[in-house]
Scaffold this motif. Structure first.
Motif, mmCIF file in Angstrom:
data_model
loop_
_atom_site.group_PDB
_atom_site.id
_atom_site.type_symbol
_atom_site.label_atom_id
_atom_site.label_comp_id
_atom_site.label_asym_id
_atom_site.label_seq_id
_atom_site.Cartn_x
_atom_site.Cartn_y
_atom_site.Cartn_z
ATOM 1 N N HIS A 1 34.625 -10.531 -22.665
ATOM 2 C CA HIS A 1 34.544 -9.071 -22.821
ATOM 3 C C HIS A 1 35.415 -8.568 -23.970
ATOM 4 N N ASP A 2 35.565 -9.386 -25.020
ATOM 5 C CA ASP A 2 36.392 -8.965 -26.144
ATOM 6 C C ASP A 2 35.564 -8.785 -27.419
ATOM 7 N N ALA A 3 34.248 -8.646 -27.256
ATOM 8 C CA ALA A 3 33.362 -8.421 -28.400
ATOM 9 C C ALA A 3 32.404 -7.282 -28.057
ATOM 10 N N PRO A 4 31.920 -6.553 -29.060
ATOM 11 C CA PRO A 4 30.971 -5.461 -28.798
ATOM 12 C C PRO A 4 29.711 -5.970 -28.112
ATOM 13 N N ALA A 5 29.081 -5.097 -27.352
ATOM 14 C CA ALA A 5 27.827 -5.435 -26.695
ATOM 15 C C ALA A 5 26.654 -5.146 -27.622
ATOM 16 N N SER A 6 25.518 -5.698 -27.278
ATOM 17 C CA SER A 6 24.248 -5.291 -27.860
ATOM 18 C C SER A 6 23.268 -5.217 -26.705
ATOM 19 N N VAL A 7 22.137 -4.553 -26.906
ATOM 20 C CA VAL A 7 21.218 -4.374 -25.795
ATOM 21 C C VAL A 7 19.783 -4.673 -26.192
ATOM 22 N N ALA A 8 18.994 -4.996 -25.186
ATOM 23 C CA ALA A 8 17.551 -5.073 -25.330
ATOM 24 C C ALA A 8 16.966 -4.068 -24.348
ATOM 25 N N ILE A 9 16.221 -3.103 -24.877
ATOM 26 C CA ILE A 9 15.506 -2.157 -24.019
ATOM 27 C C ILE A 9 14.180 -2.824 -23.674
ATOM 28 N N THR A 10 13.983 -3.110 -22.412
ATOM 29 C CA THR A 10 12.817 -3.881 -21.987
ATOM 30 C C THR A 10 11.803 -3.071 -21.180
ATOM 31 N N PRO B 1 21.287 -11.688 -51.017
ATOM 32 C CA PRO B 1 22.605 -12.056 -51.546
ATOM 33 C C PRO B 1 23.093 -11.043 -52.584
ATOM 34 N N GLY B 2 24.366 -10.689 -52.461
ATOM 35 C CA GLY B 2 24.949 -9.715 -53.371
ATOM 36 C C GLY B 2 24.897 -8.298 -52.846
ATOM 37 N N SER B 3 24.166 -8.084 -51.751
ATOM 38 C CA SER B 3 24.062 -6.754 -51.152
ATOM 39 C C SER B 3 24.936 -6.665 -49.904
ATOM 40 N N VAL B 4 25.360 -5.463 -49.588
ATOM 41 C CA VAL B 4 26.101 -5.225 -48.352
ATOM 42 C C VAL B 4 25.134 -5.374 -47.183
ATOM 43 N N GLY B 5 25.611 -5.953 -46.090
ATOM 44 C CA GLY B 5 24.760 -6.111 -44.917
ATOM 45 C C GLY B 5 24.427 -4.773 -44.283
ATOM 46 N N ILE B 6 23.404 -4.768 -43.463
ATOM 47 C CA ILE B 6 23.001 -3.556 -42.756
ATOM 48 C C ILE B 6 22.881 -3.821 -41.267
ATOM 49 N N ILE B 7 23.015 -2.749 -40.486
ATOM 50 C CA ILE B 7 22.694 -2.789 -39.066
ATOM 51 C C ILE B 7 21.526 -1.831 -38.854
ATOM 52 N N PHE B 8 20.666 -2.158 -37.897
ATOM 53 C CA PHE B 8 19.468 -1.353 -37.699
ATOM 54 C C PHE B 8 18.941 -1.584 -36.287
ATOM 55 N N THR B 9 17.889 -0.854 -35.949
ATOM 56 C CA THR B 9 17.215 -1.033 -34.668
ATOM 57 C C THR B 9 16.001 -1.930 -34.879
ATOM 58 N N LEU B 10 15.921 -3.001 -34.107
ATOM 59 C CA LEU B 10 14.824 -3.957 -34.204
ATOM 60 C C LEU B 10 13.793 -3.667 -33.115
ATOM 61 N N VAL C 1 4.964 -0.990 -28.466
ATOM 62 C CA VAL C 1 6.337 -1.516 -28.446
ATOM 63 C C VAL C 1 6.585 -2.276 -27.156
ATOM 64 N N LYS C 2 7.010 -3.530 -27.329
ATOM 65 C CA LYS C 2 7.276 -4.413 -26.196
ATOM 66 C C LYS C 2 8.764 -4.434 -25.852
ATOM 67 N N GLN C 3 9.607 -4.449 -26.870
ATOM 68 C CA GLN C 3 11.056 -4.537 -26.659
ATOM 69 C C GLN C 3 11.784 -3.949 -27.865
ATOM 70 N N ILE C 4 12.970 -3.402 -27.614
ATOM 71 C CA ILE C 4 13.802 -2.807 -28.672
ATOM 72 C C ILE C 4 15.187 -3.415 -28.573
ATOM 73 N N GLN C 5 15.694 -3.934 -29.688
ATOM 74 C CA GLN C 5 17.022 -4.551 -29.695
ATOM 75 C C GLN C 5 17.965 -3.750 -30.591
ATOM 76 N N VAL C 6 19.136 -3.394 -30.047
ATOM 77 C CA VAL C 6 20.109 -2.553 -30.744
ATOM 78 C C VAL C 6 21.531 -3.035 -30.455
ATOM 79 N N PRO C 7 22.398 -3.169 -31.481
ATOM 80 C CA PRO C 7 21.996 -3.159 -32.890
ATOM 81 C C PRO C 7 21.602 -4.557 -33.347
ATOM 82 N N SER C 8 20.757 -4.616 -34.348
ATOM 83 C CA SER C 8 20.451 -5.861 -35.025
ATOM 84 C C SER C 8 21.060 -5.771 -36.416
ATOM 85 N N ASN C 9 21.114 -6.895 -37.142
ATOM 86 C CA ASN C 9 21.709 -6.854 -38.477
ATOM 87 C C ASN C 9 21.164 -7.978 -39.339
#
Length: 220
Positions: free
Chosen positions: A121-130, A190-199, A207-215
């Motif tokens: 429990h020392d890392a952020p969570a992520s979720v799947a909306i099912t 490569p060479g670009s800053v990473g992004i986070i988004f909704t998958l 829509v079958k499933q939604i994953q947040v956050p993805s990166n």
């Protein structure tokens, strides 16, 4: 914003699965008599529709008591808030590590939502909306996307294909929204800053499933 993420997404998806009125101006002329006009009675307050909204940072739960928020980074607060809506906190389920990895990850699974985090429990969570709701409460992204939404609704919300060679109108996976994650490097550009988004994962054009956050900067 589009990124070529198909191979990384396939691995990540696999891991997570294991896881009142206004009066018109009067046209009457001056009058020698002034009659007090009663103020209009305020209309009844519209009934608040309960909902759970998932953003890139966490969740917001709205009901008759107001809106309460919890960030993915504050895992205990996040799980407590989800548990309030869902009616309790289930026992965590061990997630099988992909070959070559040792993450010690667990899932907390409800009908409609799965929370993915580590055993410490020392890392952020992520979720799947099912599912479309959590304990009867509608659950969606901040763009209004939910399980059961149509592909056209995703296109209207600005969905983009994960692979530049694909079309969001036919792709199995699409991204929605997104922002740069300072201090990260994109693995797909490569060479670009990473992004986070909704998958978003489709079954045909629904829509079958939604994953947040993805990166696009993690290798899983």
């Amino acid at each position: 914003m589009r990124r070529s993420l198909a191979s990384a997404v396939a691995l990540a998806a696999s891991a997570l699965l294991l896881i009142g009125c206004t009066s018109a101006p009067s046209s009457a002329g001056p009058s020698t008599a002034h009659t007090a006009t009663p103020s209009p009675t305020p209309s009844a307050t519209a009934e608040i529709e309960p909902q759970v909204v998932v953003s890139l940072d966490g969740i917001a739960v709205t009901d008759e008591s107001g809106t309460r928020r919890a960030d993915f980074a504050d895992l205990d607060a996040f799980l407590n808030l989800v548990g309030e809506v869902a009616g309790g906190l289930p026992e965590p389920e061990k997630v099988e590590d992909p070959p070559g990895y040792e993450f010690k990850m667990v899932n907390y699974t409800w009908d409609g939502l799965k929370v993915f985090t580590n055993t410490a429990h020392d890392a952020p969570a992520s979720v799947a909306i099912t599912g479309p709701s959590l304990n009867g409460v509608p659950i969606m992204t901040e763009e209004g996307v939910a399980v059961g939404s149509t592909r056209e609704e995703l296109i209207d919300a600005g969905a983009w294909a994960l692979d530049d060679a694909e079309d969001p109108r036919t792709a199995e996976f699409v991204g929605v929204g997104g922002r740069e994650a300072p201090g990260t490097k994109s693995l797909t550009h490569p060479g670009s800053v990473g992004i986070i988004f909704t998958l978003v994962w489709f079954d045909g054009d629904v829509v079958k499933q939604i994953q947040v956050p993805s990166n696009d900067y993690s290798d899983i």
